[in-house]
Design a protein around this motif. Sequence first.
Motif, PDB file in Angstrom:
ATOM      1  N   VAL A   1       0.826  -1.211   0.000  1.00  0.00           N
ATOM      2  CA  VAL A   1       0.000   0.000   0.000  1.00  0.00           C
ATOM      3  C   VAL A   1       0.860   1.259   0.000  1.00  0.00           C
ATOM      4  O   VAL A   1       0.621   2.203  -0.770  1.00  0.00           O
ATOM      5  CB  VAL A   1      -0.958  -0.004   1.215  1.00  0.00           C
ATOM      6  N   VAL A   2       1.882   1.276   0.857  1.00  0.00           N
ATOM      7  CA  VAL A   2       2.729   2.476   0.956  1.00  0.00           C
ATOM      8  C   VAL A   2       3.540   2.675  -0.324  1.00  0.00           C
ATOM      9  O   VAL A   2       3.653   3.798  -0.838  1.00  0.00           O
ATOM     10  CB  VAL A   2       3.653   2.382   2.183  1.00  0.00           C
ATOM     11  N   CYS A   3       4.094   1.610  -0.869  1.00  0.00           N
ATOM     12  CA  CYS A   3       4.881   1.731  -2.096  1.00  0.00           C
ATOM     13  C   CYS A   3       3.998   2.081  -3.291  1.00  0.00           C
ATOM     14  O   CYS A   3       4.420   2.842  -4.175  1.00  0.00           O
ATOM     15  CB  CYS A   3       5.653   0.445  -2.363  1.00  0.00           C
ATOM     16  N   LEU A   4       2.790   1.551  -3.324  1.00  0.00           N
ATOM     17  CA  LEU A   4       1.857   1.926  -4.394  1.00  0.00           C
ATOM     18  C   LEU A   4       1.541   3.418  -4.315  1.00  0.00           C
ATOM     19  O   LEU A   4       1.546   4.125  -5.330  1.00  0.00           O
ATOM     20  CB  LEU A   4       0.578   1.102  -4.291  1.00  0.00           C
ATOM     21  N   GLY A   5       1.269   3.892  -3.102  1.00  0.00           N
ATOM     22  CA  GLY A   5       0.996   5.316  -2.934  1.00  0.00           C
ATOM     23  C   GLY A   5       2.174   6.175  -3.335  1.00  0.00           C
ATOM     24  O   GLY A   5       2.011   7.217  -3.984  1.00  0.00           O
ATOM     25  N   ALA A   6       3.380   5.739  -2.980  1.00  0.00           N
ATOM     26  CA  ALA A   6       4.579   6.501  -3.344  1.00  0.00           C
ATOM     27  C   ALA A   6       4.836   6.443  -4.842  1.00  0.00           C
ATOM     28  O   ALA A   6       5.205   7.444  -5.464  1.00  0.00           O
ATOM     29  CB  ALA A   6       5.779   5.967  -2.574  1.00  0.00           C
ATOM     30  N   GLY A   7       4.651   5.258  -5.433  1.00  0.00           N
ATOM     31  CA  GLY A   7       4.893   5.107  -6.861  1.00  0.00           C
ATOM     32  C   GLY A   7       3.960   5.953  -7.705  1.00  0.00           C
ATOM     33  O   GLY A   7       4.336   6.440  -8.776  1.00  0.00           O
ATOM     34  N   VAL A   8       2.738   6.145  -7.227  1.00  0.00           N
ATOM     35  CA  VAL A   8       1.775   6.984  -7.936  1.00  0.00           C
ATOM     36  C   VAL A   8       1.913   8.446  -7.516  1.00  0.00           C
ATOM     37  O   VAL A   8       1.923   9.358  -8.358  1.00  0.00           O
ATOM     38  CB  VAL A   8       0.335   6.493  -7.674  1.00  0.00           C
ATOM     39  N   GLY A   9       2.022   8.690  -6.229  1.00  0.00           N
ATOM     40  CA  GLY A   9       1.954  10.048  -5.716  1.00  0.00           C
ATOM     41  C   GLY A   9       3.206  10.880  -5.921  1.00  0.00           C
ATOM     42  O   GLY A   9       3.118  12.067  -6.264  1.00  0.00           O
ATOM     43  N   LEU A  10       4.396  10.296  -5.716  1.00  0.00           N
ATOM     44  CA  LEU A  10       5.623  11.082  -5.835  1.00  0.00           C
ATOM     45  C   LEU A  10       5.859  11.610  -7.254  1.00  0.00           C
ATOM     46  O   LEU A  10       6.269  12.769  -7.419  1.00  0.00           O
ATOM     47  CB  LEU A  10       6.820  10.268  -5.351  1.00  0.00           C
ATOM     48  N   PRO A  11       5.606  10.827  -8.313  1.00  0.00           N
ATOM     49  CA  PRO A  11       5.724  11.415  -9.656  1.00  0.00           C
ATOM     50  C   PRO A  11       4.734  12.543  -9.909  1.00  0.00           C
ATOM     51  O   PRO A  11       5.055  13.492 -10.636  1.00  0.00           O
ATOM     52  CB  PRO A  11       5.447  10.212 -10.575  1.00  0.00           C
ATOM     53  N   VAL A  12       3.538  12.451  -9.322  1.00  0.00           N
ATOM     54  CA  VAL A  12       2.581  13.546  -9.472  1.00  0.00           C
ATOM     55  C   VAL A  12       3.124  14.803  -8.807  1.00  0.00           C
ATOM     56  O   VAL A  12       3.073  15.908  -9.382  1.00  0.00           O
ATOM     57  CB  VAL A  12       1.212  13.162  -8.872  1.00  0.00           C
ATOM     58  N   ILE A  13       3.652  14.654  -7.599  1.00  0.00           N
ATOM     59  CA  ILE A  13       4.238  15.806  -6.897  1.00  0.00           C
ATOM     60  C   ILE A  13       5.410  16.376  -7.701  1.00  0.00           C
ATOM     61  O   ILE A  13       5.554  17.598  -7.839  1.00  0.00           O
ATOM     62  CB  ILE A  13       4.692  15.387  -5.485  1.00  0.00           C
ATOM     63  N   PHE A  14       6.229  15.500  -8.239  1.00  0.00           N
ATOM     64  CA  PHE A  14       7.365  15.941  -9.062  1.00  0.00           C
ATOM     65  C   PHE A  14       6.880  16.769 -10.252  1.00  0.00           C
ATOM     66  O   PHE A  14       7.444  17.834 -10.556  1.00  0.00           O
ATOM     67  CB  PHE A  14       8.149  14.724  -9.545  1.00  0.00           C
ATOM     68  N   GLN A  15       5.838  16.288 -10.926  1.00  0.00           N
ATOM     69  CA  GLN A  15       5.319  17.019 -12.075  1.00  0.00           C
ATOM     70  C   GLN A  15       4.695  18.347 -11.666  1.00  0.00           C
ATOM     71  O   GLN A  15       4.813  19.350 -12.385  1.00  0.00           O
ATOM     72  CB  GLN A  15       4.302  16.160 -12.820  1.00  0.00           C
ATOM     73  N   LYS A  16       4.033  18.359 -10.524  1.00  0.00           N
ATOM     74  CA  LYS A  16       3.425  19.597 -10.041  1.00  0.00           C
ATOM     75  C   LYS A  16       4.491  20.652  -9.746  1.00  0.00           C
ATOM     76  O   LYS A  16       4.296  21.839 -10.006  1.00  0.00           O
ATOM     77  CB  LYS A  16       2.607  19.312  -8.785  1.00  0.00           C
ATOM     78  N   ILE A  17       5.619  20.225  -9.180  1.00  0.00           N
ATOM     79  CA  ILE A  17       6.671  21.160  -8.779  1.00  0.00           C
ATOM     80  C   ILE A  17       7.561  21.550  -9.958  1.00  0.00           C
ATOM     81  O   ILE A  17       7.866  22.733 -10.168  1.00  0.00           O
ATOM     82  CB  ILE A  17       7.520  20.564  -7.649  1.00  0.00           C
ATOM     83  N   PHE A  18       7.981  20.552 -10.744  1.00  0.00           N
ATOM     84  CA  PHE A  18       8.983  20.800 -11.776  1.00  0.00           C
ATOM     85  C   PHE A  18       8.446  20.714 -13.209  1.00  0.00           C
ATOM     86  O   PHE A  18       9.196  20.973 -14.155  1.00  0.00           O
ATOM     87  CB  PHE A  18      10.135  19.801 -11.634  1.00  0.00           C
ATOM     88  N   GLY A  19       7.186  20.361 -13.377  1.00  0.00           N
ATOM     89  CA  GLY A  19       6.658  20.110 -14.719  1.00  0.00           C
ATOM     90  C   GLY A  19       6.623  21.311 -15.635  1.00  0.00           C
ATOM     91  O   GLY A  19       6.557  21.158 -16.856  1.00  0.00           O
ATOM     92  N   ALA A  20       6.670  22.524 -15.086  1.00  0.00           N
ATOM     93  CA  ALA A  20       6.668  23.727 -15.918  1.00  0.00           C
ATOM     94  C   ALA A  20       8.077  24.218 -16.230  1.00  0.00           C
ATOM     95  O   ALA A  20       8.238  25.229 -16.923  1.00  0.00           O
ATOM     96  CB  ALA A  20       5.870  24.839 -15.226  1.00  0.00           C
ATOM     97  N   TRP A  21       9.092  23.538 -15.722  1.00  0.00           N
ATOM     98  CA  TRP A  21      10.487  23.912 -15.979  1.00  0.00           C
ATOM     99  C   TRP A  21      10.942  23.184 -17.239  1.00  0.00           C
ATOM    100  O   TRP A  21      10.926  21.962 -17.321  1.00  0.00           O
ATOM    101  CB  TRP A  21      11.339  23.533 -14.769  1.00  0.00           C
ATOM    102  N   ASN A  22      11.354  23.931 -18.230  1.00  0.00           N
ATOM    103  CA  ASN A  22      11.610  23.352 -19.546  1.00  0.00           C
ATOM    104  C   ASN A  22      12.599  22.187 -19.560  1.00  0.00           C
ATOM    105  O   ASN A  22      12.365  21.210 -20.283  1.00  0.00           O
ATOM    106  CB  ASN A  22      12.064  24.441 -20.517  1.00  0.00           C
ATOM    107  N   PRO A  23      13.702  22.225 -18.823  1.00  0.00           N
ATOM    108  CA  PRO A  23      14.593  21.045 -18.846  1.00  0.00           C
ATOM    109  C   PRO A  23      13.880  19.760 -18.432  1.00  0.00           C
ATOM    110  O   PRO A  23      14.137  18.692 -18.998  1.00  0.00           O
ATOM    111  CB  PRO A  23      15.706  21.430 -17.864  1.00  0.00           C
ATOM    112  N   VAL A  24      12.989  19.853 -17.444  1.00  0.00           N
ATOM    113  CA  VAL A  24      12.234  18.673 -17.023  1.00  0.00           C
ATOM    114  C   VAL A  24      11.161  18.342 -18.048  1.00  0.00           C
ATOM    115  O   VAL A  24      10.974  17.166 -18.415  1.00  0.00           O
ATOM    116  CB  VAL A  24      11.605  18.905 -15.633  1.00  0.00           C
ATOM    117  N   ARG A  25      10.449  19.345 -18.523  1.00  0.00           N
ATOM    118  CA  ARG A  25       9.397  19.111 -19.518  1.00  0.00           C
ATOM    119  C   ARG A  25       9.939  18.390 -20.743  1.00  0.00           C
ATOM    120  O   ARG A  25       9.346  17.428 -21.230  1.00  0.00           O
ATOM    121  CB  ARG A  25       8.777  20.448 -19.965  1.00  0.00           C
ATOM    122  N   VAL A  26      11.071  18.861 -21.233  1.00  0.00           N
ATOM    123  CA  VAL A  26      11.600  18.332 -22.496  1.00  0.00           C
ATOM    124  C   VAL A  26      12.377  17.038 -22.295  1.00  0.00           C
ATOM    125  O   VAL A  26      12.144  16.045 -22.990  1.00  0.00           O
ATOM    126  CB  VAL A  26      12.486  19.394 -23.180  1.00  0.00           C
TER     127      VAL A  26
END
Length: 350
Positions: free
Chosen positions: A314-339
């Motif tokens: 349960v914890v790893c599933l939550g992390a596997g789904v949730g942490l990439p979402v948080i990453f995209q929310k924080i860094f997804g508008a920064w072009n090096p990450v976007r591209v």
Amino acid sequence: MTDFPRTQARRSAPKDTAIESLRGLAVVLMVAGHVIGSGANRGMQVADDSVWRLFYLGLADIRMPLFTVLSGLVYGLRPITRRGDYSGLVRGKIRRLIVPLLTVGALLVVLQMAVPAANSERAPSEAWKVWVYGEEHLWFLEAVFLIFLTVAALDYFAVLSTRYGWAACTACALLAFVVVRLPDSLDFFSINGYIRLLPFFLIGYGMQRFGLFTVTRWKAVAAVGLFAAVYALRLTTILGSWELPELVQRVASLAVGVLGVTLIYSARRVIEQRPLAWLGAFSFGIYLLHVFGAAATRIALGQAGVQQDVIIFVVCLGAGVGLPVIFQKIFGAWNPVRVLVLGEKPLRDQ
């Protein structure tokens, strides 16, 4: 996956929350499978005769086929018809699929060499295999890239412009699924994955272009009954209680996949939920990055002495789904990450 993968036409069109919900469902199933692991030395390292392993293997015929169906469905909104369209599609898919393959693949290699507890130790001399053979979860990027090249070429020559042309190509793809498998040493650029997933992309294409594969009322009842019968047969081979010839097993696997994705697609309005649709918008980033969040969390739990499989899952599933979402929310508008990581077009105002 923001989409898996999304075309330009799809960006300009209103989102279908039912389809986005299917993306969300598919990405949760995919992460859950990788958290469990494909063998006793991967993921949670559960025994091959455990219920966890049965859960992993029991959905193997549906997880990535569902993603591929959705890719074909979205592509079918605007298939290419001109030479310029084809070259543009190739450039777009290189950006969307091949660039993340290179960058995320490099991050994965570094993780495997630097963290022994990651379950996939890798010698520096074997780093090249991640890209040449599409190892780990990155095989899908290579396989779907080849699929886009193939289907777009068929569209360019108008082979798929009619139901008859589509049916002939799909029949050939289904046959190849059953009879063609390359040995691992020749599986360059995930050709086997390409062969396995091509019929499902074409099925998604048929859903979009020709309104196929929606079953209702008595047809749905019949499809459920047929699926139950075929799935029971498939489970006997997974459990090892019935040894069947390899070709028969592939036919059963294919039948489970086709019937499974058909029933899921037909039930999309029932599955439609805002939380799943919201998650579906991040599905590409989750797919690319979930291994880092899930692996780090599993290692941390192990060091903390947590041994209960349910808690780890349960914890790893939550992390596997949730942490990439948080990453995209924080860094997804920064072009090096976007591209470089997410394969998106750069924002012009940066």
